[in-house]
Design a protein around this motif. Structure first.
Motif, PDB file in Angstrom:
ATOM      1  N   LEU A 189       0.876  -1.162   0.000  1.00 20.11           N
ATOM      2  CA  LEU A 189       0.000   0.000   0.000  1.00 20.11           C
ATOM      3  C   LEU A 189       0.917   1.217   0.000  1.00 20.11           C
ATOM      4  CD1 LEU A 189      -3.060   0.605   2.382  1.00 20.11           C
ATOM      5  CD2 LEU A 189      -1.629   2.441   1.508  1.00 20.11           C
ATOM      6  N   GLY A 190       0.876   1.983  -1.083  1.00 23.33           N
ATOM      7  CA  GLY A 190       1.759   3.134  -1.205  1.00 23.33           C
ATOM      8  C   GLY A 190       0.998   4.434  -1.091  1.00 23.33           C
ATOM      9  N   ILE A 191       1.596   5.416  -0.427  1.00 26.96           N
ATOM     10  CA  ILE A 191       0.980   6.738  -0.327  1.00 26.96           C
ATOM     11  C   ILE A 191       2.009   7.821  -0.647  1.00 26.96           C
ATOM     12  CG2 ILE A 191      -0.659   5.958   1.439  1.00 26.96           C
ATOM     13  CD1 ILE A 191       1.036   7.697   3.451  1.00 26.96           C
ATOM     14  N   LEU A 192       1.512   8.942  -1.123  1.00 28.39           N
ATOM     15  CA  LEU A 192       2.251  10.199  -1.176  1.00 28.39           C
ATOM     16  C   LEU A 192       1.626  11.133  -0.149  1.00 28.39           C
ATOM     17  CD1 LEU A 192       2.791  11.149  -4.941  1.00 28.39           C
ATOM     18  CD2 LEU A 192       4.572  10.723  -3.242  1.00 28.39           C
ATOM     19  N   VAL A 195       4.207  16.230   3.329  1.00 31.44           N
ATOM     20  CA  VAL A 195       4.903  16.426   4.601  1.00 31.44           C
ATOM     21  C   VAL A 195       6.390  16.212   4.361  1.00 31.44           C
ATOM     22  CG1 VAL A 195       4.618  13.992   5.285  1.00 31.44           C
ATOM     23  CG2 VAL A 195       4.990  15.749   7.035  1.00 31.44           C
ATOM     24  N   ALA A 196       7.202  17.003   5.027  1.00 30.42           N
ATOM     25  CA  ALA A 196       8.646  16.845   4.880  1.00 30.42           C
ATOM     26  C   ALA A 196       9.078  15.473   5.373  1.00 30.42           C
ATOM     27  CB  ALA A 196       9.361  17.933   5.677  1.00 30.42           C
ATOM     28  N   PRO A 197      10.070  14.862   4.743  1.00 27.60           N
ATOM     29  CA  PRO A 197      10.543  13.557   5.210  1.00 27.60           C
ATOM     30  C   PRO A 197      11.003  13.609   6.665  1.00 27.60           C
ATOM     31  CG  PRO A 197      11.455  14.071   3.053  1.00 27.60           C
ATOM     32  CD  PRO A 197      10.791  15.317   3.534  1.00 27.60           C
ATOM     33  N   HIS A 220       9.532  18.452   0.565  1.00 28.28           N
ATOM     34  CA  HIS A 220       8.223  18.685   1.172  1.00 28.28           C
ATOM     35  C   HIS A 220       7.214  17.573   0.889  1.00 28.28           C
ATOM     36  CE1 HIS A 220       9.748  22.709   1.914  1.00 28.28           C
ATOM     37  NE2 HIS A 220      10.040  22.813   0.636  1.00 28.28           N
ATOM     38  N   VAL A 221       7.629  16.545   0.178  1.00 24.55           N
ATOM     39  CA  VAL A 221       6.723  15.438  -0.169  1.00 24.55           C
ATOM     40  C   VAL A 221       7.394  14.119   0.191  1.00 24.55           C
ATOM     41  CG1 VAL A 221       5.474  14.254  -2.014  1.00 24.55           C
ATOM     42  CG2 VAL A 221       5.651  16.753  -2.027  1.00 24.55           C
ATOM     43  N   GLY A 262       1.091  13.786   7.608  1.00 21.03           N
ATOM     44  CA  GLY A 262       0.630  14.934   6.824  1.00 21.03           C
ATOM     45  C   GLY A 262      -0.491  14.521   5.906  1.00 21.03           C
ATOM     46  N   PRO A 263      -1.033  15.460   5.143  1.00 18.63           N
ATOM     47  CA  PRO A 263      -2.136  15.155   4.224  1.00 18.63           C
ATOM     48  C   PRO A 263      -1.721  14.142   3.161  1.00 18.63           C
ATOM     49  CG  PRO A 263      -1.872  17.528   4.512  1.00 18.63           C
ATOM     50  CD  PRO A 263      -0.675  16.893   5.119  1.00 18.63           C
ATOM     51  N   ILE A 264      -2.500  13.074   2.989  1.00 13.90           N
ATOM     52  CA  ILE A 264      -2.233  12.053   1.979  1.00 13.90           C
ATOM     53  C   ILE A 264      -2.871  12.495   0.662  1.00 13.90           C
ATOM     54  CG2 ILE A 264      -2.660   9.662   1.302  1.00 13.90           C
ATOM     55  CD1 ILE A 264      -2.589   8.930   4.283  1.00 13.90           C
ATOM     56  N   THR A 265      -2.065  12.566  -0.396  1.00 14.05           N
ATOM     57  CA  THR A 265      -2.547  13.068  -1.683  1.00 14.05           C
ATOM     58  C   THR A 265      -2.740  11.980  -2.723  1.00 14.05           C
ATOM     59  OG1 THR A 265      -0.270  13.508  -2.399  1.00 14.05           O
ATOM     60  CG2 THR A 265      -1.452  15.304  -1.287  1.00 14.05           C
ATOM     61  N   ASP A 266      -2.174  10.802  -2.489  1.00 14.62           N
ATOM     62  CA  ASP A 266      -2.310   9.708  -3.444  1.00 14.62           C
ATOM     63  C   ASP A 266      -2.119   8.400  -2.697  1.00 14.62           C
ATOM     64  OD1 ASP A 266      -2.209   8.919  -6.534  1.00 14.62           O
ATOM     65  OD2 ASP A 266      -0.700   7.719  -5.497  1.00 14.62           O
TER      66      ASP A 266
END
Length: 393
Positions: A189-192, A195-197, A220-221, A262-266
Motif C-alpha cells: 500500500l503506497g501513499i504520497l 509532509v517533509a521527510p 516537502h513530499v 501529513g495530508p495524503i494526496t495519493d
C-alpha cells in the motif's frame, strides 16, 4: 492509408522508449514512437524514485542530467531496521557509489522535453496497436491514431517498450519464448503525503506486523509503503490507520525518532511479482523493460533495468542499421539477461528478507539475515553493490 517509413518503430513513450529514441538519435538513427496514453498521463504517473549510479552516469553522458543534479537528491545509503535496531549502510563507503532520489515522472518530463526539442515524432493516444511480421525483414506496426484514422509504420526494427500488457510481448510466439514467474504473498500500500521527510535516508523496516518503507520525493513530499495482503481494499485503510501502522512499523518514539504525518494526496495498492521472458528478441522485434521482465520494487530495480536495456540496445541497433553488423544485436538478449537475472535475484532477496510472514522459523531466518547484513562488512557491501547499481554492459 499511406504507411510511414522509419528505421526503428518504438512502441511505448515511457522512460525506456523515449531514452531509446534519444540514444538512437545520437547515433543518427531515425525512430517513430507510439504511445497509448496521453503525454500528460505518462508524465504524471507515480512510479519509481531511485536512480542507480550507472543510470545517472548514462543521463549525464547524453546531456540529460542537468535538472537531475539541480533538483534531485544524492543519497549515500539506506537505513536497515527491525524492532529496536536501526543501522545505516553507507554505499559510498562500502561500494564507492551512491544513488539519486529523482522521481520517474521527472525523468519522463526531462526526456519528453529533450525529444520535443529535437523534433522527435511521437504519436500519443493511439489505440489498437499491433505488431506484424516481426520474424521477417519487413516488420510493421498498425494502429489507430488519436483522430480515429487507421495508420501504419513500416520499419527495419520494432522495439517494444510497452510494458507487461502491451502488444509487443504478445507478438512473440509461445514456441519461441520461455517465461519464469513468481507471485509474492503480499502487496504494497503506497501513499504520497504533503509532509517533509522524517529521515535523511530511506528506511527499510522489517516488523512482525509487516514491512514498511519511508522514502521521499522532495523536501516537502514523502513517499511511504506498507506491506498488506494481496487484494487489499483501500477503503479499509483510513488515513489514521495508515499513519498508525507506519508509526508502529517505522519505530516512532524509538531512540527519540518521530514520524511526522501529513495530508495524503495519493494512495494505491501494488501487487508484487517477478517475471522474466527469454529471449528478449524475436526476429526484428526487440523487447526492453517491463515488456520482458518485472521485479518487485523492494530493490529499486525496475526503472534502472529498463534504462540499462536500452543503453545496450541503442548501439546494437545503430551497428545493425548503419554498419550492417549484427553482432551486438545478436548478443543483446544474452547480455541484457545477465543483468536482469542478477537484479531479479537481488529484488527477490530483499523482498524475502524484509517481508514478514506467518512462519516463526522464517521469522528467525529473516532476523538472522538482517543482523548479518548490518553487522558484516561483506554482507553490507553485497547489498550496497547491488542496490547502488552494477555497471551497464
Amino acid at each position: 492509408m499511406t504507411p510511414m517509413r522509419t528505421e526503428v518503430a518504438i512502441i511505448g513513450a515511457g522512460p525506456s522508449g523515449l531514452l531509446l529514441s534519444h540514444l538512437l538519435a545520437h547515433d543518427g538513427v531515425e525512430s517513430v514512437v507510439l504511445e497509448t496514453r496521453s503525454r500528460e498521463y505518462v508524465e504524471s504517473r507515480i512510479r519509481a524514485g531511485i536512480l542507480e549510479s550507472s543510470t545517472v552516469e548514462l543521463f549525464d553522458a547524453v546531456g540529460l542530467g542537468e535538472r537531475l543534479h539541480r533538483e534531485g537528491s544524492e543519497h549515500r545509503g539506506i537505513y536497515l531496521q527491525w524492532p529496536h535496531e536501526r543501522h545505516h549502510l553507507d554505499f559510498l563507503d562500502l561500494a564507492g557509489r551512491s544513488v539519486w532520489l529523482y522521481g520517474q515522472s521527472e525523468v519522463q518530463k526531462d526526456l519528453g522535453r529533450a525529444r520535443e526539442a529535437a523534433g522527435q515524432e511521437i504519436h500519443y493516444e493511439v489505440s489498437d496497436t499491433e505488431v506484424h511480421d516481426p520474424g521477417s525483414d519487413r516488420p510493421y506496426v498498425t494502429y489507430r491514431d488519436a483522430e480515429g484514422n487507421d495508420s501504419r509504420v513500416d520499419a527495419d526494427v520494432i522495439v517494444g517498450c510497452d510494458g507487461s500488457f502491451g502488444p509487443s510481448r504478445a507478438a512473440v510466439p509461445d514456441s519461441a519464448r520461455r517465461t519464469w514467474e513468481r507471485s509474492y504473498p503480499h502487496s504494497w500500500l503506497g501513499i504520497l503525503a504533503d509532509v517533509a521527510p522524517s529521515t535523511d535516508e530511506l528506511i527499510y523496516a522489517w516488523h512482525p506486523d509487516g514491512f514498511a518503507l519511508h522514502s521521499m520525493r522532495t523536501a516537502h513530499v514523502s513517499r511511504f509503503y506498507l506491506q498488506v495482503a494481496p487484494g487489499t481494499d483501500l477503503a479499509d485503510w483510513s488515513d489514521d490507520r495508515i499513519w498508525e501502522a507506519l508509526a508502529t512499523r517505522l519505530g516512532h518514539g524509538q531512540d527519540g525518532w518521530q514520524l511526522d504525518p501529513g495530508p495524503i494526496t495519493d494512495r494505491s495498492v501494488l501487487p508484487m511479482r517477478s517475471f522474466v521472458m527469454e529471449p528478449m528478441r524475436y526476429g526484428r522485434l526487440f523487447l526492453a523493460g517491463d515488456a520482458a521482465h518485472i521485479v518487485p520494487p523492494t530493490g529499486a530495480k525496475g526503472l534502472n533495468l529498463a534504462m540499462a536495456d536500452v543503453a545496450l540496445l541503442a548501439p546494437a541497433l545503430a551497428a545493425l542499421l548503419r554498419k550492417k553488423d549484427p553482432a551486438l544485436a545478436d548478443s543483446y538478449s544474452d547480455r541484457a539477461l545477465r543483468r536482469v537475472w542478477r537484479c531479479t535475484h537481488f529484488s527477490w532477496w530483499m523482498t524475502t528478507m524484509l517481508h514478514a510472514g506467518p512462519d516463526p522459523f522464517d521469522t528467525q531466518l529473516q532476523l538472522s539475515q538482517l543482523r548479518w547484513v548490518a553487522g558484516s562488512r561483506a554482507g553490507a557491501t553485497g547489498l550496497a553493490e547491488n542496490y547502488a547499481g552494477l555497471p551497464i554492459g
